[in-house]
Design an enzyme around this catalytic site. Sequence first.
Site, PDB file in Angstrom:
ATOM      1  NE  ARG A   1      -2.546   0.302   3.221  1.00  0.00           N
ATOM      2  CZ  ARG A   1      -2.464   0.510   4.751  1.00  0.00           C
ATOM      3  NH1 ARG A   1      -1.669   1.745   5.366  1.00  0.00           N
ATOM      4  NH2 ARG A   1      -2.429  -0.382   5.341  1.00  0.00           N
TER       5      ARG A   1
ATOM      6  CG  ASP B   1      -9.516  17.291 -13.663  1.00  0.00           C
ATOM      7  OD1 ASP B   1      -8.697  16.695 -14.776  1.00  0.00           O
ATOM      8  OD2 ASP B   1     -10.447  17.114 -12.540  1.00  0.00           O
TER       9      ASP B   1
ATOM     10  CE1 TYR C   1     -17.349  12.221 -14.822  1.00  0.00           C
ATOM     11  CE2 TYR C   1     -17.004  12.326 -12.781  1.00  0.00           C
ATOM     12  CZ  TYR C   1     -17.267  11.390 -13.632  1.00  0.00           C
ATOM     13  OH  TYR C   1     -17.684  10.374 -13.009  1.00  0.00           O
TER      14      TYR C   1
ATOM     15  CE  LYS D   1     -12.096  10.247 -17.215  1.00  0.00           C
ATOM     16  NZ  LYS D   1     -13.358   8.982 -17.329  1.00  0.00           N
TER      17      LYS D   1
END
Length: 379
Positions: free
Chosen positions: A46, A170, A98, A195
């Site tokens: 992790r 972003d 978004y 994306k």
Amino acid sequence: MGFATKAIHAGQEPDPSTGAVSVPIYQTSTYVQEALGRHKGFEYARTQNPTRLALERNLAALEGGYAAHCFASGMAAIDTILKLLKAGDHVIVSENTYGGTYRLFESVLKNFGLDFSYVDTTEAANVERAWNEKTQMVFIETPTNPIMAIADLEGIGTLTRKRGKRLVVDNTFMSPYFLRPIEYGAEIVVHSTTKYLNGHSDSVGGVVVTIKPEDAEQIGFLQNAVGAILSPFDAFLVLRGIKTLAVRMRQHDENGRRVAAFLAEHPKVVKVYYPGLPQHPQHERAKRLMSGHGGMIAFETGTLAAARAVLDNVRLCALAESLGGVETLISHPATMTHASIPADQRARLGITDGLVRISVGIEDVDDIIADLDAALQKA
Ligand code: P1T
């Protein structure tokens, strides 16, 4: 070093134990220690993973940042950035983001005492007007999803720097190939790697790029403490995708321009939102800040019935959420990606029932245009 060279090589030394040219998928949850407290810098997966680390170094280099941290999704990356703040802090946000970002802010983080103001970030004056003594962060999406408004990055970057607060951008729609927000004053850049960075519609992920060592340390702390990490396999896929980012983005841009020009001339299309068109309100700014316009286009068909006719009649374009893959995707923001935004707000932003969004892929552009033309005839 040029962008394409960096994309292929940054963070990716041949594997020291075997010479493997591609960074291996280190599919392990833990690492053996030679003695108590003596290890190779990897303790638990992790916290650190070599495949993820290679991708993080690569993305930090592409955005011109100090460090990067990869997450299980774009939303996990955005959520982690907001955890740099504390209850009572105020954030100024692009009014059109978004839908999932709006939902995270309004339906989750507000309950933890954060306060959000939504403004039109095409004008720095709107950010200045919304500023109060609790403002700690400005969060911008540019171009906005799906209206394709271009933020005044230079003006807002100057403002946040002057006031010593963080500007977060972003950069999902442009990718670092076309836009590097750090050059205009951003302190943090976030992407949905789902994306363009991954580019093949086969992985979900996110990244946070920071320029300040203290922010990098805090994001790393949160990444480990909260645990929404990118898996080794997904890190491998994104690394693999980024190797062709430069050539893919050039083709998305070429196809995007052709499709936008076709739509702008089409009698069934009321309006086209694409920063590469001279009639786009921030066309000159887009040309100055970005080295291309990419493959994201929205267009107004006028009615839900017309939008439905287009969406139901395309054959090559796939009716699906998401964007940035090699295949052309087409969607209906009002009922899909932006359904979580209240209807009156959607209407004010221009996210009407007649609005259609396309993520133009890198197929032969004449095939994409023929498909859209045939579907538009039914509208
Ligand atoms: O889907 P995820 O990887 O969690 O990323 C969220 C996200 C963040 N920022 C922007 C600009 C985005 O467009 C997205 C996700 N967007 C879609 C799924 C979409 O179809 O618009």
